[in-house]
Design a protein around this motif. Structure first.
Motif, PDB file in Angstrom:
ATOM      1  N   VAL A   1       0.862  -1.182   0.000  1.00 49.38           N
ATOM      2  CA  VAL A   1       0.000   0.000   0.000  1.00 49.38           C
ATOM      3  C   VAL A   1       0.896   1.230   0.000  1.00 49.38           C
ATOM      4  O   VAL A   1       1.772   1.378   0.864  1.00 49.38           O
ATOM      5  CB  VAL A   1      -0.941   0.015   1.216  1.00 49.38           C
ATOM      6  CG1 VAL A   1      -1.724   1.329   1.275  1.00 49.38           C
ATOM      7  CG2 VAL A   1      -1.902  -1.170   1.170  1.00 49.38           C
ATOM      8  N   VAL A   2       0.689   2.084  -0.992  1.00 51.77           N
ATOM      9  CA  VAL A   2       1.416   3.344  -1.102  1.00 51.77           C
ATOM     10  C   VAL A   2       0.454   4.468  -0.753  1.00 51.77           C
ATOM     11  O   VAL A   2      -0.596   4.617  -1.381  1.00 51.77           O
ATOM     12  CB  VAL A   2       1.975   3.541  -2.528  1.00 51.77           C
ATOM     13  CG1 VAL A   2       2.714   4.864  -2.627  1.00 51.77           C
ATOM     14  CG2 VAL A   2       2.886   2.377  -2.913  1.00 51.77           C
ATOM     15  N   VAL A   3       0.793   5.246   0.254  1.00 47.73           N
ATOM     16  CA  VAL A   3      -0.055   6.350   0.677  1.00 47.73           C
ATOM     17  C   VAL A   3       0.536   7.633   0.106  1.00 47.73           C
ATOM     18  O   VAL A   3       1.593   8.085   0.538  1.00 47.73           O
ATOM     19  CB  VAL A   3      -0.167   6.431   2.209  1.00 47.73           C
ATOM     20  CG1 VAL A   3      -1.198   7.501   2.599  1.00 47.73           C
ATOM     21  CG2 VAL A   3      -0.564   5.088   2.800  1.00 47.73           C
ATOM     22  N   GLY A   4      -0.154   8.183  -0.890  1.00 46.03           N
ATOM     23  CA  GLY A   4       0.345   9.345  -1.614  1.00 46.03           C
ATOM     24  C   GLY A   4       0.446   9.016  -3.093  1.00 46.03           C
ATOM     25  O   GLY A   4       0.902   7.941  -3.462  1.00 46.03           O
ATOM     26  N   ARG A   5       0.041   9.957  -3.941  1.00 46.92           N
ATOM     27  CA  ARG A   5       0.011   9.694  -5.381  1.00 46.92           C
ATOM     28  C   ARG A   5       0.800  10.729  -6.179  1.00 46.92           C
ATOM     29  O   ARG A   5       0.514  11.006  -7.337  1.00 46.92           O
ATOM     30  CB  ARG A   5      -1.440   9.663  -5.871  1.00 46.92           C
ATOM     31  CG  ARG A   5      -2.243  10.906  -5.522  1.00 46.92           C
ATOM     32  CD  ARG A   5      -3.657  10.833  -6.052  1.00 46.92           C
ATOM     33  NE  ARG A   5      -4.489  11.911  -5.501  1.00 46.92           N
ATOM     34  CZ  ARG A   5      -5.755  12.104  -5.824  1.00 46.92           C
ATOM     35  NH1 ARG A   5      -6.340  11.312  -6.717  1.00 46.92           N
ATOM     36  NH2 ARG A   5      -6.458  13.078  -5.281  1.00 46.92           N
TER      37      ARG A   5
ATOM     38  N   VAL B   1       7.424  -1.100   7.093  1.00 47.36           N
ATOM     39  CA  VAL B   1       6.962   0.287   7.003  1.00 47.36           C
ATOM     40  C   VAL B   1       8.095   1.170   6.474  1.00 47.36           C
ATOM     41  O   VAL B   1       9.170   1.242   7.069  1.00 47.36           O
ATOM     42  CB  VAL B   1       6.486   0.803   8.377  1.00 47.36           C
ATOM     43  CG1 VAL B   1       6.041   2.257   8.276  1.00 47.36           C
ATOM     44  CG2 VAL B   1       5.341  -0.064   8.900  1.00 47.36           C
ATOM     45  N   ILE B   2       7.826   1.817   5.348  1.00 43.20           N
ATOM     46  CA  ILE B   2       8.790   2.710   4.713  1.00 43.20           C
ATOM     47  C   ILE B   2       8.259   4.141   4.819  1.00 43.20           C
ATOM     48  O   ILE B   2       7.188   4.456   4.297  1.00 43.20           O
ATOM     49  CB  ILE B   2       8.996   2.350   3.225  1.00 43.20           C
ATOM     50  CG1 ILE B   2       9.373   0.876   3.070  1.00 43.20           C
ATOM     51  CG2 ILE B   2      10.030   3.269   2.598  1.00 43.20           C
ATOM     52  CD1 ILE B   2      10.697   0.491   3.684  1.00 43.20           C
ATOM     53  N   ASP B   3       9.009   4.993   5.492  1.00 44.12           N
ATOM     54  CA  ASP B   3       8.581   6.356   5.782  1.00 44.12           C
ATOM     55  C   ASP B   3       9.343   7.329   4.877  1.00 44.12           C
ATOM     56  O   ASP B   3      10.546   7.523   5.031  1.00 44.12           O
ATOM     57  CB  ASP B   3       8.858   6.666   7.255  1.00 44.12           C
ATOM     58  CG  ASP B   3       8.232   7.981   7.707  1.00 44.12           C
ATOM     59  OD1 ASP B   3       7.725   8.728   6.850  1.00 44.12           O
ATOM     60  OD2 ASP B   3       8.254   8.245   8.928  1.00 44.12           O
ATOM     61  N   VAL B   4       8.630   7.935   3.929  1.00 44.56           N
ATOM     62  CA  VAL B   4       9.240   8.874   2.994  1.00 44.56           C
ATOM     63  C   VAL B   4       9.139  10.311   3.494  1.00 44.56           C
ATOM     64  O   VAL B   4       9.808  11.207   2.990  1.00 44.56           O
ATOM     65  CB  VAL B   4       8.589   8.741   1.597  1.00 44.56           C
ATOM     66  CG1 VAL B   4       9.287   9.617   0.562  1.00 44.56           C
ATOM     67  CG2 VAL B   4       8.613   7.287   1.124  1.00 44.56           C
ATOM     68  N   GLY B   5       8.333  10.543   4.497  1.00 42.89           N
ATOM     69  CA  GLY B   5       8.030  11.905   4.933  1.00 42.89           C
ATOM     70  C   GLY B   5       9.214  12.636   5.535  1.00 42.89           C
ATOM     71  O   GLY B   5      10.024  12.050   6.263  1.00 42.89           O
TER      72      GLY B   5
ATOM     73  N   VAL C   1       4.127   2.029   2.398  1.00 44.47           N
ATOM     74  CA  VAL C   1       4.986   3.160   2.041  1.00 44.47           C
ATOM     75  C   VAL C   1       4.182   4.435   2.227  1.00 44.47           C
ATOM     76  O   VAL C   1       3.162   4.640   1.568  1.00 44.47           O
ATOM     77  CB  VAL C   1       5.478   3.063   0.583  1.00 44.47           C
ATOM     78  CG1 VAL C   1       6.396   4.240   0.246  1.00 44.47           C
ATOM     79  CG2 VAL C   1       6.193   1.739   0.334  1.00 44.47           C
ATOM     80  N   SER C   2       4.640   5.303   3.116  1.00 47.66           N
ATOM     81  CA  SER C   2       3.919   6.550   3.378  1.00 47.66           C
ATOM     82  C   SER C   2       4.682   7.720   2.793  1.00 47.66           C
ATOM     83  O   SER C   2       5.842   7.968   3.142  1.00 47.66           O
ATOM     84  CB  SER C   2       3.717   6.764   4.876  1.00 47.66           C
ATOM     85  OG  SER C   2       3.007   7.974   5.096  1.00 47.66           O
ATOM     86  N   ALA C   3       4.016   8.455   1.900  1.00 52.14           N
ATOM     87  CA  ALA C   3       4.619   9.624   1.256  1.00 52.14           C
ATOM     88  C   ALA C   3       3.580  10.728   1.147  1.00 52.14           C
ATOM     89  O   ALA C   3       3.247  11.196   0.065  1.00 52.14           O
ATOM     90  CB  ALA C   3       5.157   9.254  -0.123  1.00 52.14           C
ATOM     91  N   ILE C   4       3.059  11.137   2.299  1.00 54.74           N
ATOM     92  CA  ILE C   4       1.976  12.126   2.290  1.00 54.74           C
ATOM     93  C   ILE C   4       2.379  13.470   2.905  1.00 54.74           C
ATOM     94  O   ILE C   4       1.679  14.451   2.737  1.00 54.74           O
ATOM     95  CB  ILE C   4       0.728  11.593   3.026  1.00 54.74           C
ATOM     96  CG1 ILE C   4       1.077  11.163   4.450  1.00 54.74           C
ATOM     97  CG2 ILE C   4       0.106  10.455   2.263  1.00 54.74           C
ATOM     98  CD1 ILE C   4      -0.132  10.802   5.272  1.00 54.74           C
TER      99      ILE C   4
ATOM    100  N   GLY D   1       4.849   8.734  -5.136  1.00 53.84           N
ATOM    101  CA  GLY D   1       3.753   7.772  -5.009  1.00 53.84           C
ATOM    102  C   GLY D   1       3.502   6.945  -6.258  1.00 53.84           C
ATOM    103  O   GLY D   1       3.450   5.707  -6.211  1.00 53.84           O
ATOM    104  N   ARG D   2       3.345   7.605  -7.385  1.00 54.07           N
ATOM    105  CA  ARG D   2       3.022   6.879  -8.619  1.00 54.07           C
ATOM    106  C   ARG D   2       4.176   6.001  -9.106  1.00 54.07           C
ATOM    107  O   ARG D   2       3.958   4.826  -9.419  1.00 54.07           O
ATOM    108  CB  ARG D   2       2.561   7.867  -9.692  1.00 54.07           C
ATOM    109  CG  ARG D   2       1.284   8.594  -9.279  1.00 54.07           C
ATOM    110  CD  ARG D   2       0.780   9.534 -10.357  1.00 54.07           C
ATOM    111  NE  ARG D   2      -0.266  10.405  -9.798  1.00 54.07           N
ATOM    112  CZ  ARG D   2      -1.329  10.814 -10.462  1.00 54.07           C
ATOM    113  NH1 ARG D   2      -1.517  10.446 -11.710  1.00 54.07           N
ATOM    114  NH2 ARG D   2      -2.210  11.608  -9.887  1.00 54.07           N
ATOM    115  N   PRO D   3       5.421   6.538  -9.183  1.00 53.76           N
ATOM    116  CA  PRO D   3       6.507   5.637  -9.589  1.00 53.76           C
ATOM    117  C   PRO D   3       6.772   4.526  -8.576  1.00 53.76           C
ATOM    118  O   PRO D   3       7.177   3.424  -8.961  1.00 53.76           O
ATOM    119  CB  PRO D   3       7.714   6.569  -9.741  1.00 53.76           C
ATOM    120  CG  PRO D   3       7.356   7.821  -9.025  1.00 53.76           C
ATOM    121  CD  PRO D   3       5.874   7.936  -9.094  1.00 53.76           C
TER     122      PRO D   3
END
Length: 277
Positions: free
Chosen positions: A156-160, A220-224, A200-203, A165-167
């Protein structure tokens, strides 16, 4: 398990430095920055330092805050035509008066080491990537380095966003994961997140992801990159609480961030090899 992006990036950059030194190929990365935003300037400095560390030459183009779209596109066109430049990175975000899409499309796909040009995005989504956007590419490297299986996993990717998010979703699909992309209009967001084997959270919301949103044993992968009310740097994930239930987790700082720059260096060398080696 703590996923140590800093440690992996150091290892990969050391290997890249050795490969560049023995290749006879000297890559060159050009950066373009518009204005004097302190964060953007810091990121550009970090990229030039990484170049110095691994044996990539670099040049910087600085344009004033009030530059026009035409001026930025002209600067990019000059770099496209320069055979000594193998990779071009336009530091985002650009000032509001500039047409960001026009600038991205102006970069030669062969020198688009950020992987944002529509041609490279299309190649990624067709399963034949050339240059992968650096943050999602770095995340896939981390998953591989820690032998975290993606085939058959529910991701699950959170953020588009178009840069993460998309790639990220495309890369996970290419790696045989079953992927859901969530965003601000997603219904039952917490339920979607809690179903993830890989989250994956990227919001860009400080500590938005709480313990009750994460399935026990999930990765859990945190991009923020955020700052809380006390001015402390933090990610999208409530790290201390979520670490109790996750099987593996990236910290902020020291997780995804260092891998973004490492992937940029790898993309730049790949571009140079295609052009001159």
């Amino acid at each position: 398990m703590l996923i140590d992006g800093k440690g992996i990036s150091v290892k990969r950059l050391a290997a890249l430095k050795e490969e560049i030194a023995t290749s006879g190929c000297v890559p060159c990365l050009a950066t373009v920055i518009v204005g004097a935003d302190p964060a953007s300037q810091m990121y550009v400095r970090m990229k030039h330092k990484a170049c110095d560390d691994v044996g990539v030459t670099s040049v910087g183009v600085e344009l004033p805050e009030d530059a026009t779209t035409e001026e930025v596109v002209a600067a990019v066109a000059h770099l496209n035509d320069d055979p000594s430049v193998h990779g071009i990175l336009v530091q985002l975000p650009l000032p509001k008066q500039i047409d960001t899409e026009a600038v991205i499309e102006a970069v030669s796909p062969a020198k688009d080491v950020d992987g944002f040009h529509p041609e490279n995005v299309g190649a990624l989504f067709s399963g034949r990537p050339r240059f992968v956007p650096c943050t999602p590419g770095g995340i896939m490297t981390l998953l591989a380095e820690y032998a975290i299986p993606t085939a058959g996993a529910r991701a699950v990717v959170v953020g588009r966003s178009v840069d993460v998010g998309r790639p990220m979703a495309a890369l996970l699909i290419n790696a045989d994961a079953t992927v859901t992309v969530c965003h601000s209009r997603t219904k039952n967001l917490e339920d979607e997140m809690k179903a993830a084997d890989i989250l994956v959270s990227a919001i860009g919301k400080a500590r938005f992801v709480t313990k009750d949103m994460v399935k026990p044993g999930a990765v859990v992968i945190d991009v923020g990159i955020n700052y809380d009310d006390d001015g402390k740097l933090c990610g999208d994930v409530d790290f201390d609480a979520v670490a109790d239930v996750a099987s593996a987790i990236t910290p902020v700082p020291g997780g995804v961030g260092p891998m973004t720059i490492a992937t940029l260096m790898e993309n730049t060398f790949a571009a140079a090899k295609r052009q001159i080696c």
